[in-house]
Design a protein around this motif. Structure first.
Motif, PDB file in Angstrom:
ATOM      1  N   ARG A 147       0.855  -1.193   0.000  1.00 47.50           N
ATOM      2  CA  ARG A 147       0.000   0.000   0.000  1.00 47.50           C
ATOM      3  C   ARG A 147       0.885   1.235   0.000  1.00 47.50           C
ATOM      4  NH1 ARG A 147      -5.684   1.379   2.966  1.00 47.50           N
ATOM      5  NH2 ARG A 147      -5.840   3.528   2.186  1.00 47.50           N
ATOM      6  N   TRP A 152      -1.785   4.475  -5.094  1.00 48.37           N
ATOM      7  CA  TRP A 152      -3.135   3.930  -5.097  1.00 48.37           C
ATOM      8  C   TRP A 152      -3.720   4.074  -3.705  1.00 48.37           C
ATOM      9  CZ3 TRP A 152      -6.371   3.199  -8.786  1.00 48.37           C
ATOM     10  CH2 TRP A 152      -7.463   2.335  -8.658  1.00 48.37           C
ATOM     11  N   TYR A 156      -2.807  -3.252  -2.938  1.00 50.45           N
ATOM     12  CA  TYR A 156      -2.715  -3.837  -4.273  1.00 50.45           C
ATOM     13  C   TYR A 156      -1.622  -4.907  -4.270  1.00 50.45           C
ATOM     14  CZ  TYR A 156       1.233  -0.567  -4.692  1.00 50.45           C
ATOM     15  OH  TYR A 156       2.400   0.134  -4.484  1.00 50.45           O
ATOM     16  N   THR A 193       2.215  -3.499 -14.418  1.00 50.61           N
ATOM     17  CA  THR A 193       1.127  -2.535 -14.512  1.00 50.61           C
ATOM     18  C   THR A 193       0.915  -2.120 -15.959  1.00 50.61           C
ATOM     19  OG1 THR A 193       1.699  -1.706 -12.314  1.00 50.61           O
ATOM     20  CG2 THR A 193       0.274  -0.321 -13.665  1.00 50.61           C
ATOM     21  N   ARG A 204      -5.078   0.448 -10.789  1.00 46.53           N
ATOM     22  CA  ARG A 204      -4.407  -0.209  -9.677  1.00 46.53           C
ATOM     23  C   ARG A 204      -3.053  -0.736 -10.121  1.00 46.53           C
ATOM     24  NH1 ARG A 204      -6.398  -5.772  -6.887  1.00 46.53           N
ATOM     25  NH2 ARG A 204      -5.589  -6.549  -8.866  1.00 46.53           N
ATOM     26  N   ASN A 207      -1.647  -4.665 -12.040  1.00 48.62           N
ATOM     27  CA  ASN A 207      -2.969  -5.184 -12.361  1.00 48.62           C
ATOM     28  C   ASN A 207      -2.953  -6.295 -13.408  1.00 48.62           C
ATOM     29  OD1 ASN A 207      -2.202  -3.654 -14.536  1.00 48.62           O
ATOM     30  ND2 ASN A 207      -3.901  -2.196 -14.414  1.00 48.62           N
TER      31      ASN A 207
END
Length: 280
Positions: A147, A152, A156, A193, A204, A207
């Motif tokens: 985190r 974000w 995640y 990402t 996010r 991802n």
């Protein structure tokens, strides 16, 4: 400069033997690390940067609790099952500036963002040992989250959030002078990402899961005692024996906002090697 960081690292472990074959173990550990391994957030390349703690960069801190069951079975077999939960504070990642993978040497200390992490999971290991043979199989099921509020607003997955890991190892000693070994490693793909194809904005972090990673390593050792009584070892080995081109980074292409195409890139092929070791 002008700052001293103090660290207290308590550790406690408890073992309870139910029988000569079964033991229960639990532990709690706190750890600090004063050097940070930094990787870029939005790209998955094998480039890392080690950054020391400074007056403005705190040492990272981890707390971990673990518990497990350990079985010694007949005929040289053993089985271990262990679970853990871990929290991490004062983690750092490079925020990224323009097209730069890493910051300028004159601004590196202010170019990183501070965050925290947590991970948990369980692992199981099976072992078999005889006078000439060693075989080990281990499996891990784990979750690894970060985190960073600068990236974000919620937790995640970490780039190394590999849900499944499997390792198979085998060693056979033909004699005191010659042995061979093999190791196979497989795990769920790392994360990277990518931008959303509708908004073309990063959502996010991490991802997208990259393809699974696996490889086979083979090797052999030739041992000899020198005239002076020292042990010498010649090793011949092959890394990634079947030349699996594991993904290093990926590119995602968007076509008319309706279809997507992902392309992965690998750069580490089969690598033979040899080494010589002299023990004295």
């Amino acid at each position: 400069k002008g700052k001293t960081w103090h660290s207290v690292e308590p550790r406690v472990a408890l073992s309870f033997r139910i029988s000569p074959m079964v033991a229960l173990k639990t532990s709690y550990t706190e750890m600090s690390q004063f050097a940070h391994c930094i990787a870029s957030t939005y790209i998955d390349l094998p480039f890392n940067m080690w950054m020391p703690s400074t007056a403005g960069i705190k040492p990272s801190r981890a707390r971990q609790a673990a518990a497990g069951v350990y079985l010694n079975l007949p005929h040289g077999m053993n089985v271990n099952v262990e679970g853990w939960y871990k929290t991490m504070d004062n983690l750092y990642e490079y925020g990224g500036t323009g097209t730069s993978i890493f910051p300028s040497i004159t601004t590196w200390e202010t170019s990183f963002r501070e965050g925290k992490g947590k991970s948990w999971g369980a692992s199981a290991e099976f072992g078999y040992r005889t006078e000439k043979t060693d075989v080990t199989a281990s499996y891990t099921l784990s979750w690894n989250f970060r985190r960073f509020d600068a990236f974000w607003h919620d937790w995640y997955p970490d780039r190394n959030d590999n849900r499944h890991k499997l390792t198979l190892m085998a060693n056979y000693r033909f004699s005191g002078r010659f042995d061979v070994y093999a190791g196979w490693n497989w795990h769920s793909g790392n994360r990277t990402t990518v931008e959303g194809y509708q908004s073309h904005q990063f959502g996010r972090p991490n991802n997208l899961s990259l393809p699974d990673y696996h490889r086979l390593d083979l090797g052999m050792n030739f041992r000899k005692t020198t005239r002076k009584g020292n042990e010498s070892i010649w090793n011949v080995s092959v890394y990634n024996a079947y030349c699996r081109m594991n993904t290093i980074f990926a590119n995602v292409q968007y076509n008319d906002f309706e279809t997507t195409k992902g392309i992965t890139y690998g750069i580490v092929p089969i690598i033979p090697s040899f080494s010589y070791t002299l023990k004295f």
